[in-house]
Design an enzyme around this catalytic site. Structure first.
Site, short mmCIF file in Angstrom:
data_model
loop_
_atom_site.label_atom_id
_atom_site.label_comp_id
_atom_site.label_asym_id
_atom_site.label_seq_id
_atom_site.Cartn_x
_atom_site.Cartn_y
_atom_site.Cartn_z
N THR A 218 1.11 10.39 3.24
CA THR A 218 0.41 11.45 2.50
C THR A 218 -0.85 11.89 3.24
O THR A 218 -1.48 12.88 2.86
CB THR A 218 0.04 10.99 1.07
OG1 THR A 218 -0.40 9.64 1.12
CG2 THR A 218 1.21 11.11 0.12
N GLU B 44 -0.10 -3.26 4.70
CA GLU B 44 -1.22 -2.33 4.76
C GLU B 44 -1.34 -1.64 6.11
O GLU B 44 -1.11 -2.26 7.14
CB GLU B 44 -2.53 -3.10 4.54
CG GLU B 44 -3.17 -2.92 3.20
CD GLU B 44 -3.73 -1.52 2.94
OE1 GLU B 44 -3.84 -0.71 3.87
OE2 GLU B 44 -4.05 -1.24 1.77
N ASP B 45 -1.74 -0.35 6.09
CA ASP B 45 -1.96 0.37 7.35
C ASP B 45 -3.44 0.52 7.68
O ASP B 45 -3.77 0.95 8.78
CB ASP B 45 -1.33 1.77 7.29
CG ASP B 45 -2.07 2.69 6.34
OD1 ASP B 45 -2.35 2.26 5.20
OD2 ASP B 45 -2.38 3.82 6.74
N LYS C 81 -11.04 -1.04 -1.62
CA LYS C 81 -10.78 -1.92 -0.47
C LYS C 81 -11.96 -1.74 0.50
O LYS C 81 -12.42 -0.61 0.63
CB LYS C 81 -9.47 -1.52 0.23
CG LYS C 81 -8.24 -1.58 -0.67
CD LYS C 81 -7.05 -0.86 -0.01
CE LYS C 81 -5.90 -0.67 -0.97
NZ LYS C 81 -4.79 0.13 -0.44
N ASP D 110 0.88 -1.16 0.00
CA ASP D 110 0.00 0.00 0.00
C ASP D 110 0.93 1.23 0.00
O ASP D 110 2.12 1.11 0.33
CB ASP D 110 -0.86 -0.05 1.27
CG ASP D 110 -1.71 1.18 1.45
OD1 ASP D 110 -2.37 1.60 0.50
OD2 ASP D 110 -1.71 1.74 2.58
N LEU D 111 0.41 2.40 -0.39
CA LEU D 111 1.28 3.57 -0.46
C LEU D 111 1.16 4.46 0.78
O LEU D 111 2.08 4.54 1.59
CB LEU D 111 0.96 4.36 -1.75
CG LEU D 111 1.81 5.59 -2.05
CD1 LEU D 111 3.28 5.24 -2.16
CD2 LEU D 111 1.32 6.26 -3.34
N ASP D 112 -0.01 5.10 0.92
CA ASP D 112 -0.19 6.02 2.05
C ASP D 112 -0.21 5.24 3.36
O ASP D 112 -1.02 4.34 3.55
CB ASP D 112 -1.51 6.80 1.87
CG ASP D 112 -1.82 7.68 3.06
OD1 ASP D 112 -0.86 8.19 3.69
OD2 ASP D 112 -3.01 7.87 3.37
N LYS E 79 -8.38 7.13 5.97
CA LYS E 79 -7.18 6.43 5.47
C LYS E 79 -7.57 5.19 4.67
O LYS E 79 -8.34 4.36 5.14
CB LYS E 79 -6.25 6.06 6.64
CG LYS E 79 -5.59 7.28 7.22
CD LYS E 79 -4.53 6.94 8.26
CE LYS E 79 -3.83 8.20 8.73
NZ LYS E 79 -2.88 7.94 9.82
N SER F 179 -2.47 0.61 -4.37
CA SER F 179 -2.96 1.79 -3.66
C SER F 179 -4.29 2.28 -4.23
O SER F 179 -4.55 2.15 -5.42
CB SER F 179 -1.92 2.92 -3.78
OG SER F 179 -2.46 4.15 -3.38
N ALA F 180 -5.11 2.88 -3.36
CA ALA F 180 -6.37 3.47 -3.79
C ALA F 180 -6.16 4.82 -4.47
O ALA F 180 -7.06 5.34 -5.13
CB ALA F 180 -7.28 3.66 -2.57
P1 B16 Z 1 -6.48 10.12 -4.20
P2 B16 Z 1 -3.62 4.29 -0.04
C1 B16 Z 1 -5.41 6.30 -0.12
O1 B16 Z 1 -4.10 5.83 -0.33
C2 B16 Z 1 -5.43 7.29 1.04
O2 B16 Z 1 -5.11 6.62 2.25
C3 B16 Z 1 -6.80 7.90 1.17
O3 B16 Z 1 -6.82 8.83 2.22
C4 B16 Z 1 -7.16 8.60 -0.17
O4 B16 Z 1 -8.46 9.15 -0.10
C5 B16 Z 1 -7.09 7.56 -1.30
O5 B16 Z 1 -5.78 7.00 -1.33
C6 B16 Z 1 -7.39 8.17 -2.66
O6 B16 Z 1 -6.39 9.09 -2.95
O7 B16 Z 1 -7.45 11.20 -3.86
O8 B16 Z 1 -5.06 10.59 -4.36
O9 B16 Z 1 -6.93 9.32 -5.41
O10 B16 Z 1 -3.55 4.13 1.45
O11 B16 Z 1 -4.60 3.34 -0.69
O12 B16 Z 1 -2.26 4.27 -0.70
MG MG Z 2 -2.82 3.20 3.34
#
Ligand code: B16
Ligand code: MG
Length: 217
Positions: free
Chosen positions: A18, A170-171, A146, A10-12, A46, A115-116
């Site tokens: 972020t 994953e966090d 997810k 996962d990224l964030d 998150k 990542s999302a």
């Molecule tokens: P964006 P992850 C997620 O990242 C974030 O944790 C979440 O807060 C954010 O809304 C989502 O990505 C979408 O991000 O607006 O940049 O498309 O944890 O899945 O890496």
């Molecule tokens: Mg995350």
């Protein structure tokens, strides 16, 4: 290495934080609509998609918007957010993250991002780590958020590795659930109580070694 052949990250919250930038941008949007929300509430965002995050925030403020207005608001938030992530540097990579991904690759494991975020490519580029991933599955490539396992299953498929040989880092609770729903192993990054569904929970990628992956149940 036999039980594990690939690592999906996962990224964030795993590679980079972020969430602080998401919070600043969402808060600015909420303030422009006349309300505020806490850092504690931000925790619930998150791993959650952009559209779903907006719906939750509007709910907290008791604000109703049409679908078209919601789209405009999400776009505005993303402009503020991308202004900030465009300033990111490799110094913001979380402790040990780069080294751990590198050690996986050195051990012959495949690596993917799951990542999302639709901004994943920009972030990886700013951190100068795009080349460390054999496959990158982000919010632009999936239709189900997810805890649906789609993002991780696509990652495994692109790597050519069966799910049972993959471990996801994953966090977010929904992310751990997605990994398990996909038949993968999961290492939680964060609080063991919150992420109790994970096979192992550590505080960061600086607290896990490639050797430990073989010992997962
Ligand atoms: P964006 P992850 C997620 O990242 C974030 O944790 C979440 O807060 C954010 O809304 C989502 O990505 C979408 O991000 O607006 O940049 O498309 O944890 O899945 O890496
Ligand atoms: Mg995350």
């Amino acid at each position: 290495m036999s039980n594990i052949k690939a690592c999906i990250f996962d990224l964030d919250g795993v590679i980079v934080d972020t969430a602080v930038y998401h919070y600043k941008a969402w808060r600015r949007l909420a303030n422009s609509l006349g309300f505020d929300f806490s850092e504690h509430q931000n925790e619930q965002l998150k791993g959650v998609s952009r559209v779903r995050s907006l719906q939750l925030i509007l709910g907290w403020g008791g604000v109703t918007k049409t679908e078209a207005e919601q789209e405009q608001l999400a776009t505005q938030k993303n402009i503020w957010y991308t202004d900030m992530i465009n300033q990111m540097t490799p110094a913001e990579i979380l402790p040990g993250a780069r080294e751990f991904v590198e050690s996986c690759r050195d051990a012959g494991l495949k690596t993917a991002l799951g990542s999302a975020s639709k901004n994943s490519m920009t972030i990886l580029d700013k951190l100068n780590i795009t080349h460390l991933f054999d496959a990158i599955i982000d919010g632009n490539k999936v239709s189900k958020a997810k805890p649906d396992p789609e993002v991780f299953l696509k990652g495994a498929e692109e790597l050519g590795i069966e799910p049972q040989y993959c471990v996801v880092f994953e966090d977010a609770i929904a992310g751990v659930e997605a990994a398990k729903a996909g038949g993968m192993k999961a290492i939680g990054i964060g609080d063991p109580e919150t992420l109790h569904e994970a096979d192992l929970v550590v505080s960061g990628l600086n607290k896990v070694t490639v050797e430990e992956l073989e010992m997962l149940p």
